[in-house]
Design a protein around this motif. Structure first.
Motif: not given
Ligand SMILES: Nc1nc2c(c(=O)[nH]1)N[C@H]1C(S)=C(S)[C@@H](COP(=O)(O)O)O[C@H]1N2
Ligand SMILES: [Mo]
Length: 424
Positions: A334-337, A344-345, A403-405, A409-415
């Motif tokens: 995973t590339v974590k930003l 914000y990540t 990593h969950v951005g 984390q607040r309900g947006y789609d991972i996709d």
């Protein structure tokens, strides 16, 4: 069916009153939640609550269908009673148009993935327009028509005075006679109407004008470059494709989104790091970073809330080239930003991060990216919704796990893929 209609229509005067009341409460909630959802101030405060508020807005928005349909069942009768009262007829049509417009555009915005960006853009325009036109009218209506202000014989919705057939109990106070007594009342009414109208024009007018300017793209209404608070020296020198921008200049305007205060950077507090599971870690300062070879791309930018900016000419470093410079190790997944706002990540899979059009952008339409829009450096992910487009990007870390951005984390789609993306 006929029987049901007759039943529904029985005592319809009272029913109209309660439809009107339920509708008023719904619209009040929708107006407040809607304004909180667009307001940058609340974005920061609400955090996760924003996702719940959005769901509440959607659910109660859909619930508007109930009073609207219920009213339509009674409309024929109500309409007859409004005979000759063209002002009130116009009012009813206005409100119905407003509510159905909000409903339909709201459904499109809710189903933005099915609808696609073009339809979502149009729906957001309609939703906003109805809000800026409808809300002042509704506020005006609710303040100037509260019962004690309104001449009873001008009320279009009452439970009283229903001719033969229906028999609702008369409610409310006895009507005042049209006598000298009513006179001071009338002037007070007139005064309040003018005062409320003027107050609304003064408070909501400028927002409306600004919104119109941005929507119609009058030049200069969203000139973030002019108020860029970053002070990084030297300025990056644009490539020939950037100035003038080969995309011809962006179409549309960005809405400034942030979950923190908007940061600003200078040479002393800015650096860019790539680390984690790499063979060679880098930390560049600004002077070094602007020397790296940049490229130019033209791409569209879409937010999940419905707005887009088309034909952006971005200049920056393709992410895959940075990854190759650093040498990604086999264990990395995973590339974590990371954002320089400290909060914000987001992340991309390695395969996504290697897509050619994912860019660590430094310039937009030939100018440094201003701090409000995520400069000096932001990520650009043309085939994904823009919550992946981390603003004030200053660190890329290669990690072995997931990593969950921030928004995920607040309900947006991972996709975050756009409907017609080439998924990898
Ligand atoms: N650091 C940071 N990056 C962010 C966000 C944010 O709140 N903070 N919002 C994201 C979302 S949801 C969108 S739509 C875009 C908005 O970019 P803009 O503010 O430049 O219009 O930034 C994305 N990147
Ligand atoms: Mo967004």
């Amino acid at each position: 069916m006929k029987n049901i209609l007759t039943k529904i229509r029985k005592g319809y005067g009272k029913k109209l009153v309660s439809i009107h009341m339920w509708n008023a409460w719904l619209v009040l909630f929708l107006a407040l939640s809607g304004l909180m959802l667009v307001g940058g101030f609340w974005r920061e405060i609400l955090g996760e609550g924003r996702v719940w508020l959005k769901w509440g807005h959607i659910v109660f928005g859909l619930a508007l269908l109930i009073p609207v349909v219920y009213y339509l069942l009674l409309a024929a009768k109500h309409w007859k009673r409004l005979k000759g009262k063209s002002g009130q007829k116009a009012n009813v049509i206005f409100v119905l148009t407003l509510l159905t417009g909000w409903l339909i555009s709201g459904v499109v915005l809710w189903q933005f993935r099915l609808a696609g960006p073009r339809a979502a853009n149009a729906a957001l325009f309609v939703h906003d327009l109805l809000t800026w036109v409808g809300l002042p009218v509704i506020i005006y209506h609710s303040i100037t028509r509260v019962k004690w202000l309104k001449e009873p014989n001008k009320r279009s919705i009452t439970a009283e005075t229903v001719p033969a057939g229906d028999s609702p109990a008369p409610i409310g106070r006895p009507r005042p006679a049209a006598s000298s007594e009513a006179q001071p009342m009338y002037t007070r009414r007139g005064f309040i109407k003018v005062a409320v109208g003027a107050g609304l024009a003064v408070t909501l007018g400028p927002t409306f004008v600004r919104w119109i300017g941005k929507s119609l793209q009058f030049p200069g209404t969203a000139d973030y470059a002019a108020s860029n608070a970053n002070a990084l020296i030297p300025d990056p020198v644009p490539l020939a494709e950037s100035a003038p921008p080969i995309g011809g200049g962006a179409e549309g305007s960005f809405r400034v989104y942030t979950v923190t205060d908007i940061p600003a950077f200078d040479n002393s507090n800015w650096s860019f790091t790539i680390d984690g599971l790499v063979d060679k870690k880098f930390t560049w300062n600004w002077e070094e970073f602007v020397k790296l070879q940049r490229e130019v791309q033209v791409s569209d930018f879409h937010c999940v809330t419905g707005w887009s900016v088309y034909k952006n000419t971005w200049e920056g470093l393709p992410l895959y080239k940075l990854l190759d410079m650093a040498g990604v190790q086999d264990e990395a997944v995973t590339v974590k930003l990371y954002s320089g706002d400290g909060v914000y990540t987001d992340s991309l899979t390695l395969a996504q991060a290697r897509m050619e059009d994912i860019m660590v952008a430094v310039m937009h339409d030939g100018k440094p990216i201003p701090n409000q829009l995520g400069g000096p450096v932001r990520l650009v992910t043309p085939q994904m919704y823009a919550y992946k487009s981390v603003k004030w990007l200053n660190r890329i870390e290669l990690i072995a796990g997931d990593h969950v951005g921030y928004w995920e984390q607040r309900g947006y789609d991972i996709d975050a893929w756009l409907p017609n993306a080439k998924r990898v």
